[in-house]
Scaffold this motif. Sequence first.
Motif, PDB file in Angstrom:
ATOM      1  N   GLY A 104      64.184  59.821  64.660  1.00  0.00           N
ATOM      2  CA  GLY A 104      64.319  60.318  63.295  1.00  0.00           C
ATOM      3  C   GLY A 104      63.111  61.090  62.827  1.00  0.00           C
ATOM      4  O   GLY A 104      63.233  62.146  62.202  1.00  0.00           O
ATOM      5  N   LEU A 105      61.933  60.579  63.132  1.00  0.00           N
ATOM      6  CA  LEU A 105      60.706  61.256  62.718  1.00  0.00           C
ATOM      7  C   LEU A 105      60.539  62.582  63.448  1.00  0.00           C
ATOM      8  O   LEU A 105      60.162  63.592  62.841  1.00  0.00           O
ATOM      9  N   SER A 106      60.812  62.595  64.739  1.00  0.00           N
ATOM     10  CA  SER A 106      60.746  63.844  65.493  1.00  0.00           C
ATOM     11  C   SER A 106      61.672  64.890  64.886  1.00  0.00           C
ATOM     12  O   SER A 106      61.288  66.053  64.709  1.00  0.00           O
ATOM     13  N   THR A 107      62.877  64.461  64.539  1.00  0.00           N
ATOM     14  CA  THR A 107      63.853  65.383  63.962  1.00  0.00           C
ATOM     15  C   THR A 107      63.394  65.900  62.608  1.00  0.00           C
ATOM     16  O   THR A 107      63.513  67.098  62.307  1.00  0.00           O
ATOM     17  N   ALA A 108      62.860  65.013  61.782  1.00  0.00           N
ATOM     18  CA  ALA A 108      62.379  65.415  60.460  1.00  0.00           C
ATOM     19  C   ALA A 108      61.287  66.469  60.578  1.00  0.00           C
ATOM     20  O   ALA A 108      61.272  67.464  59.841  1.00  0.00           O
ATOM     21  N   LYS A 109      60.368  66.281  61.504  1.00  0.00           N
ATOM     22  CA  LYS A 109      59.273  67.238  61.692  1.00  0.00           C
ATOM     23  C   LYS A 109      59.796  68.595  62.169  1.00  0.00           C
ATOM     24  O   LYS A 109      59.335  69.652  61.705  1.00  0.00           O
ATOM     25  N   LEU A 110      60.756  68.573  63.087  1.00  0.00           N
ATOM     26  CA  LEU A 110      61.301  69.825  63.602  1.00  0.00           C
ATOM     27  C   LEU A 110      62.081  70.572  62.530  1.00  0.00           C
ATOM     28  O   LEU A 110      61.972  71.798  62.405  1.00  0.00           O
ATOM     29  N   LEU A 111      62.874  69.845  61.746  1.00  0.00           N
ATOM     30  CA  LEU A 111      63.631  70.479  60.665  1.00  0.00           C
ATOM     31  C   LEU A 111      62.677  71.093  59.635  1.00  0.00           C
ATOM     32  O   LEU A 111      62.874  72.228  59.180  1.00  0.00           O
ATOM     33  N   ALA A 112      61.647  70.339  59.263  1.00  0.00           N
ATOM     34  CA  ALA A 112      60.691  70.845  58.273  1.00  0.00           C
ATOM     35  C   ALA A 112      59.960  72.073  58.792  1.00  0.00           C
ATOM     36  O   ALA A 112      59.717  73.030  58.047  1.00  0.00           O
ATOM     37  N   LYS A 113      59.613  72.062  60.062  1.00  0.00           N
ATOM     38  CA  LYS A 113      58.924  73.204  60.671  1.00  0.00           C
ATOM     39  C   LYS A 113      59.777  74.456  60.619  1.00  0.00           C
ATOM     40  O   LYS A 113      59.258  75.576  60.528  1.00  0.00           O
ATOM     41  N   GLU A 114      61.113  74.253  60.647  1.00  0.00           N
ATOM     42  CA  GLU A 114      62.041  75.393  60.627  1.00  0.00           C
ATOM     43  C   GLU A 114      62.565  75.704  59.235  1.00  0.00           C
ATOM     44  O   GLU A 114      63.578  76.379  59.082  1.00  0.00           O
ATOM     45  N   GLY A 115      61.870  75.200  58.202  1.00  0.00           N
ATOM     46  CA  GLY A 115      62.168  75.611  56.836  1.00  0.00           C
ATOM     47  C   GLY A 115      63.051  74.699  56.022  1.00  0.00           C
ATOM     48  O   GLY A 115      63.414  75.043  54.896  1.00  0.00           O
ATOM     49  N   CYS A 116      63.395  73.531  56.540  1.00  0.00           N
ATOM     50  CA  CYS A 116      64.267  72.600  55.830  1.00  0.00           C
ATOM     51  C   CYS A 116      63.438  71.661  54.961  1.00  0.00           C
ATOM     52  O   CYS A 116      62.345  71.224  55.350  1.00  0.00           O
ATOM     53  N   LYS A 117      63.942  71.351  53.783  1.00  0.00           N
ATOM     54  CA  LYS A 117      63.353  70.316  52.942  1.00  0.00           C
ATOM     55  C   LYS A 117      63.962  68.982  53.374  1.00  0.00           C
ATOM     56  O   LYS A 117      65.190  68.843  53.391  1.00  0.00           O
ATOM     57  N   VAL A 118      63.115  68.009  53.721  1.00  0.00           N
ATOM     58  CA  VAL A 118      63.624  66.787  54.323  1.00  0.00           C
ATOM     59  C   VAL A 118      63.325  65.571  53.460  1.00  0.00           C
ATOM     60  O   VAL A 118      62.254  65.454  52.854  1.00  0.00           O
ATOM     61  N   VAL A 119      64.312  64.677  53.420  1.00  0.00           N
ATOM     62  CA  VAL A 119      64.169  63.383  52.764  1.00  0.00           C
ATOM     63  C   VAL A 119      64.195  62.331  53.862  1.00  0.00           C
ATOM     64  O   VAL A 119      65.207  62.151  54.545  1.00  0.00           O
ATOM     65  N   ILE A 120      63.064  61.666  54.047  1.00  0.00           N
ATOM     66  CA  ILE A 120      62.918  60.667  55.091  1.00  0.00           C
ATOM     67  C   ILE A 120      63.233  59.306  54.487  1.00  0.00           C
ATOM     68  O   ILE A 120      62.475  58.777  53.666  1.00  0.00           O
ATOM     69  N   ALA A 121      64.366  58.733  54.879  1.00  0.00           N
ATOM     70  CA  ALA A 121      64.831  57.460  54.330  1.00  0.00           C
ATOM     71  C   ALA A 121      64.719  56.381  55.394  1.00  0.00           C
ATOM     72  O   ALA A 121      65.241  56.541  56.503  1.00  0.00           O
ATOM     73  N   ASP A 122      64.060  55.279  55.052  1.00  0.00           N
ATOM     74  CA  ASP A 122      63.849  54.236  56.045  1.00  0.00           C
ATOM     75  C   ASP A 122      63.639  52.901  55.340  1.00  0.00           C
ATOM     76  O   ASP A 122      63.198  52.848  54.185  1.00  0.00           O
ATOM     77  N   PHE A 123      63.962  51.817  56.044  1.00  0.00           N
ATOM     78  CA  PHE A 123      63.697  50.472  55.532  1.00  0.00           C
ATOM     79  C   PHE A 123      62.196  50.257  55.381  1.00  0.00           C
ATOM     80  O   PHE A 123      61.741  49.523  54.505  1.00  0.00           O
ATOM     81  N   ASN A 124      61.440  50.918  56.249  1.00  0.00           N
ATOM     82  CA  ASN A 124      59.970  50.896  56.187  1.00  0.00           C
ATOM     83  C   ASN A 124      59.514  51.980  55.216  1.00  0.00           C
ATOM     84  O   ASN A 124      59.253  53.114  55.609  1.00  0.00           O
ATOM     85  N   LEU A 125      59.400  51.617  53.947  1.00  0.00           N
ATOM     86  CA  LEU A 125      59.093  52.597  52.910  1.00  0.00           C
ATOM     87  C   LEU A 125      57.722  53.226  53.120  1.00  0.00           C
ATOM     88  O   LEU A 125      57.558  54.450  52.976  1.00  0.00           O
ATOM     89  N   GLU A 126      56.737  52.426  53.454  1.00  0.00           N
ATOM     90  CA  GLU A 126      55.400  52.970  53.652  1.00  0.00           C
ATOM     91  C   GLU A 126      55.383  53.948  54.826  1.00  0.00           C
ATOM     92  O   GLU A 126      54.717  54.989  54.779  1.00  0.00           O
ATOM     93  N   GLY A 127      56.117  53.624  55.884  1.00  0.00           N
ATOM     94  CA  GLY A 127      56.208  54.535  57.018  1.00  0.00           C
ATOM     95  C   GLY A 127      56.886  55.832  56.639  1.00  0.00           C
ATOM     96  O   GLY A 127      56.481  56.916  57.092  1.00  0.00           O
ATOM     97  N   ALA A 128      57.918  55.737  55.796  1.00  0.00           N
ATOM     98  CA  ALA A 128      58.632  56.934  55.353  1.00  0.00           C
ATOM     99  C   ALA A 128      57.730  57.823  54.505  1.00  0.00           C
ATOM    100  O   ALA A 128      57.712  59.049  54.657  1.00  0.00           O
TER     101      ALA A 128
END
Length: 268
Positions: free
Chosen positions: A19-43
């Motif tokens: 999930g984190l890898s995907t979020a970084k790649l999407l953001a790098k390509e211009g997407c605004k990302v919402v990282i949702a996780d049970f681990n709030l601090e990690g998100a």
Amino acid sequence: MGRVNGKVALLTGSASGIGLSTAKLLAKEGCKVVIADFNLEGAKQAAEDIKAQGGEAIGIFIDAGDGKSIEEAVELTVNHYGKINVLFNNVGLTNLKKDLDVVNMDLDEWDRLLNVNLKSVLMGSKYAIPHMIKAGGGSIINTASMAGFHGDAIRAAYGASKAGVVNLTKYIATQYGKDKIRCNAVAPGLILTPAAKNNMAPEVLDIFEKYNALPYHGEADDIGYTVLFLASDESKFITGQTIQVEGGHYIGNPSIPDFRDYMNKAQG
């Protein structure tokens, strides 16, 4: 650059690993990302890391076993960024101690895994689709697994839940295609996420590699790039599909590596 420029994506289970890898790649390509996780601090930390690289991101809490929490994550995404174009249903649980064979299955664990691994995909899609329709369409990507296609000695609940994800993907694609909503899934094989590296003995990893068609294991980015492709307009005529990203582990006769060993010994 810019493969998903201007799009907004909600990614569940994305504070680490695939999930984190995907979020970084999407953001790098211009997407605004919402990282949702049970681990709030990690998100939140993942979102800060993305912003430090020039991307746009926020980190929020989600409990994928709670439909209300999933609904709130979708609404927060829309309220913060004005729309949702991409949903990556990536939350998945497994339990090697309780998710056993059919006779010895912990039935409470069966219910828990079906709820988190399968129902969360339904709920995320249920709440995101109306907003995607308003936005003129969207792309839903679900994390399935090769366990949804093949039997194993244990993890019957996990395999059943992921097989359900594969078929639910087809139903969503069929029912909402005319609304310009595509739905696809990615089925990873063994991927060297931090969890896999920390929890699997090197000897076990060697066994998996022996049966891969390729001479190496997959990395989180291998799944992330696949999701990026499915989120982008490059895949605009692909829907209802599950892309197997597994290094050719399942494509050949399973006895081939053993026959190779036998032939090498015979010739030596």
